[in-house]
Design a protein around this motif. Structure first.
Motif, short mmCIF file in Angstrom:
data_model
loop_
_atom_site.label_atom_id
_atom_site.label_comp_id
_atom_site.label_asym_id
_atom_site.label_seq_id
_atom_site.Cartn_x
_atom_site.Cartn_y
_atom_site.Cartn_z
N GLN A 9 0.84 -1.19 0.00
CA GLN A 9 0.00 0.00 0.00
C GLN A 9 0.88 1.24 0.00
O GLN A 9 1.87 1.33 0.72
CB GLN A 9 -0.92 0.01 1.22
CG GLN A 9 -1.92 1.14 1.23
CD GLN A 9 -2.91 1.01 2.36
OE1 GLN A 9 -2.83 0.08 3.15
NE2 GLN A 9 -3.84 1.94 2.44
N ALA A 10 0.50 2.22 -0.85
CA ALA A 10 1.28 3.45 -0.96
C ALA A 10 1.24 4.22 0.35
O ALA A 10 0.22 4.26 1.04
CB ALA A 10 0.75 4.31 -2.10
N ALA A 11 2.37 4.85 0.66
CA ALA A 11 2.45 5.72 1.83
C ALA A 11 2.57 7.16 1.36
O ALA A 11 3.27 7.45 0.38
CB ALA A 11 3.65 5.34 2.68
N TYR A 12 1.89 8.07 2.02
CA TYR A 12 1.86 9.47 1.61
C TYR A 12 2.43 10.35 2.72
O TYR A 12 2.37 10.01 3.91
CB TYR A 12 0.43 9.92 1.30
CG TYR A 12 -0.21 9.12 0.18
CD1 TYR A 12 0.07 9.40 -1.15
CD2 TYR A 12 -1.10 8.09 0.48
CE1 TYR A 12 -0.51 8.67 -2.16
CE2 TYR A 12 -1.69 7.36 -0.53
CZ TYR A 12 -1.39 7.66 -1.86
OH TYR A 12 -1.98 6.93 -2.86
N LEU A 13 2.97 11.48 2.32
CA LEU A 13 3.53 12.42 3.29
C LEU A 13 2.46 13.03 4.18
O LEU A 13 2.70 13.38 5.33
CB LEU A 13 4.28 13.54 2.56
CG LEU A 13 5.58 13.13 1.87
CD1 LEU A 13 6.12 14.29 1.06
CD2 LEU A 13 6.60 12.67 2.91
#
Length: 235
Positions: free
Chosen positions: A3-7
């Motif tokens: 799963q993508a991680a975002y700032l």
């Protein structure tokens, strides 16, 4: 798949209620047709000759979307904040280079909408040949009613009207659109791959005008929906 991680937390998906359904309509893009009623084009000082012109469009970010009934702050950097009452088309199927004859097949439904505009900034930009973004792509300026499902239906007539504090300001008929719903969908689909959740605000009739903090806007498109907006104080 990882799963993508975002700032930081990504923006929420913008959506609208749908009459008769628990599910909401996720909004993709918001398109607007400029000067699509003759009388409004004249009052803006830019008459339209359909025989030699095509429709023109501008867009607003989905984040400008506001549901009917809301109270919005009077926007910054303007002294001439205008209402524009519009019929809104909700696209329900992918459409690219669709013909006018087939345009009805991609319609999911309709709504009543308000294109709120910093008119002073729009006119400065227009007269200088600059983009309209500061005048049109205004926070909380794409107001929309619930979506009314009407799959395959073409609306080509019906009163469109708006009042401010109970006083009628705009009153016309959808049959006065310069480019009708079929023509708009067919033309816009030459430029974009239209997708489910795209909204098309089809244009406003004459009678646009300014509002101030404390005003209440109410409008309707006959056979579709009503809409309301309260203008709050500036921040």
């Amino acid at each position: 798949m990882t799963q993508a991680a975002y700032l930081w937390t990504p923006p929420a998906i913008q959506s609208l209620p749908v009459r008769g359904k628990a599910e909401r309509l996720p909004v993709n893009r918001i398109f607007f047709v400029g000067r699509n009623y003759h009388a409004h084009a004249v009052e803006m000082g830019k008459p339209v000759d359909k025989s030699v012109e095509r429709p023109f469009y501008f867009t607003k970010a989905p984040q400008t979307l506001v549901e009917s009934g809301a109270t919005v702050a009077y926007p910054p950097e303007t002294a001439n904040y205008h209402f524009e009452m519009e019929l809104v088309v909700a696209i329900g199927k992918p459409a690219f280079r669709v013909s006018q004859e087939d345009a009805h097949q991609v319609i999911y439904g309709y709504a009543a909408g308000l294109d709120m505009t910093r008119r002073d900034l729009q006119l400065v930009a227009r007269d200088k040949g600059r983009p309209w973004d500061l005048g049109k792509d205004v926070e909380q300026s794409s107001v929309c009613s619930e979506i009314v499902p009407m799959p395959g239906v073409i609306i080509d007539q019906g009163e469109i009207a708006l009042a401010v504090n109970g006083q009628t300001k705009q009153q016309s008929d959808v049959n006065k659109l310069i480019w009708n719903v079929r023509e708009i969908i067919a033309d816009l689909s030459l430029f974009y791959h239209l997708q489910p959740g795209d909204l098309i605000y089809t244009g406003t009739p004459e009678g646009v005008g300014a509002v101030v903090a404390g005003d209440r806007i109410e409008g309707h498109v006959a056979g579709v929906a009503g809409i309301a907006l309260n203008v709050g104080p500036a921040e």
